[in-house]
Design an enzyme around this catalytic site. Structure first.
Site, short mmCIF file in Angstrom:
data_model
loop_
_atom_site.label_atom_id
_atom_site.label_comp_id
_atom_site.label_asym_id
_atom_site.label_seq_id
_atom_site.Cartn_x
_atom_site.Cartn_y
_atom_site.Cartn_z
N ASP A 1 0.86 -1.17 0.00
CA ASP A 1 0.00 0.00 0.00
C ASP A 1 0.91 1.22 0.00
O ASP A 1 1.71 1.41 0.90
CB ASP A 1 -0.89 -0.02 1.25
CG ASP A 1 -1.81 1.19 1.29
OD1 ASP A 1 -2.62 1.35 0.37
OD2 ASP A 1 -1.71 1.97 2.26
N CYS B 1 -12.89 -3.98 13.53
CA CYS B 1 -13.98 -4.54 12.74
C CYS B 1 -15.16 -4.86 13.67
O CYS B 1 -14.98 -5.55 14.68
CB CYS B 1 -13.52 -5.81 12.02
SG CYS B 1 -14.85 -6.68 11.18
N CYS C 1 -12.06 -10.91 8.12
CA CYS C 1 -13.32 -11.63 7.88
C CYS C 1 -14.00 -11.22 6.58
O CYS C 1 -15.00 -11.82 6.20
CB CYS C 1 -14.27 -11.43 9.06
SG CYS C 1 -14.99 -9.77 9.13
N ASP D 1 -3.27 0.99 7.10
CA ASP D 1 -2.46 0.72 5.91
C ASP D 1 -2.03 -0.75 5.80
O ASP D 1 -1.96 -1.29 4.70
CB ASP D 1 -1.24 1.63 5.88
CG ASP D 1 -1.64 3.10 5.84
OD1 ASP D 1 -2.70 3.40 5.27
OD2 ASP D 1 -0.89 3.93 6.38
N CYS E 1 -12.40 -5.55 5.83
CA CYS E 1 -11.66 -6.17 6.93
C CYS E 1 -10.90 -7.35 6.33
O CYS E 1 -11.51 -8.27 5.78
CB CYS E 1 -12.62 -6.64 8.02
SG CYS E 1 -11.83 -7.74 9.24
N GLU F 1 -1.47 -1.10 -6.03
CA GLU F 1 -2.61 -0.38 -6.59
C GLU F 1 -2.20 0.27 -7.91
O GLU F 1 -1.07 0.72 -8.06
CB GLU F 1 -3.06 0.72 -5.65
CG GLU F 1 -3.85 0.23 -4.47
CD GLU F 1 -3.95 1.33 -3.43
OE1 GLU F 1 -5.08 1.77 -3.17
OE2 GLU F 1 -2.92 1.72 -2.89
N CYS G 1 -15.77 -9.12 13.40
CA CYS G 1 -14.84 -10.10 13.98
C CYS G 1 -13.98 -9.48 15.09
O CYS G 1 -13.18 -10.17 15.72
CB CYS G 1 -13.95 -10.71 12.90
SG CYS G 1 -12.70 -9.58 12.26
ZN ZN Z 1 -13.63 -8.48 10.45
#
Ligand code: ZN
Length: 249
Positions: free
Chosen positions: A55, A221, A205, A231, A202, A149, A224
């Site tokens: 990233d 998150c 999950c 980053d 996330c 990216e 989860c």
């Molecule tokens: Zn999650």
């Protein structure tokens, strides 16, 4: 050399391969350089069975899916301050010459300062280039698949707040170094669509949250309960997406 005959030079590295041509140029600080184009065979690097997501950021230059970060070279701010100071001095010298009615070409103090600024620029550029070369070579050596990216630098430069940082960190120069080295050494670069919401998902999950403003550096998150560094999480998503698109191909 034509007209000059024999000229002494400092050799930065050995010339390998068949020399096709040589170009001599002089940079703004007054140094001469010779670039030599050669034809040579490049041996692919051995495979590592490792894939990585990167990233590219503003706070850190690059954040990797294995959790490590490379900061936006610390020298930049210091050198920039110095550059700004010397540049102001150059403007003052130009003004002084003008007030005295001296043409800039003949204004010794101005010319001297101009060379000084050129040398400083050169140093910043060299340091940056060196930094980008070391980092890209290191990545290519240690990984077979590198996911990044697809940056739309033009689009981002329209956003003025980000513009300065982006030009500073020279992402596009970095990506092009990665790309040609990957080609040379038999490695793979996978570019992820810039619309891929790498910061919203996330990586643990797969839950997708909404957009997060740039100030949010870490988050938890709600599904989860994994706590994420913004980053590192993004680079993990970039890796997963890159490997997925590679498998589809
Ligand atoms: Zn999650």
């Amino acid at each position: 050399m034509p007209k000059l005959g024999l000229v002494k030079f400092a050799k930065s590295r050995e010339v390998e391969g068949r020399i096709l041509n040589a170009t001599v140029r002089r940079n703004p600080s007054g140094k001469f350089f010779v670039s030599i184009l050669v034809e040579t065979d490049v041996q692919p690097l051995k495979k590592t069975d490792s894939s990585i997501g990167i990233d590219l950021g503003i706070t850190d230059f690059a954040v990797f899916s294995d959790g490590h970060k490379v900061d936006n070279h610390t020298f930049t701010a210091k050198m920039e301050k110095k550059l700004r100071r010397e540049q102001r001095k150059l403007s003052r010298r130009a003004l002084q010459a003008k007030n005295k009615g001296i043409h800039l070409f003949d204004a010794q103090n101005y010319q001297k300062q101009k060379r000084k600024v050129a040398r400083l620029y050169e140093r910043v550029r060299n340091q940056r280039d060196d930094f980008l070369h070391k980092l890209s070579t290191d990545i290519i050596k240690n990984h077979d698949v590198i996911c990044i990216e697809d940056l739309n630098t033009k689009g981002m430069l329209r956003n003025h707040k980000l513009a300065k940082s982006i030009s500073d960190v020279s992402w596009s120069a970095f990506v092009s170094k990665l790309e040609y080295k990957a080609k040379w050494y038999g490695k793979t670069i996978v570019k992820i669509s810039r619309w891929f919401p790498s910061s919203q998902i996330c990586s643990e999950c797969g839950h997708q949250e909404g957009k997060k403003s740039l100030e949010i550096r870490d988050w938890t998150c709600p599904i989860c309960h994994k706590h994420h560094d913004r980053d590192i999480n993004a680079s993990k998503n970039i890796l997963a997406e890159g490997v997925r698109t590679l498998d589809l191909a």
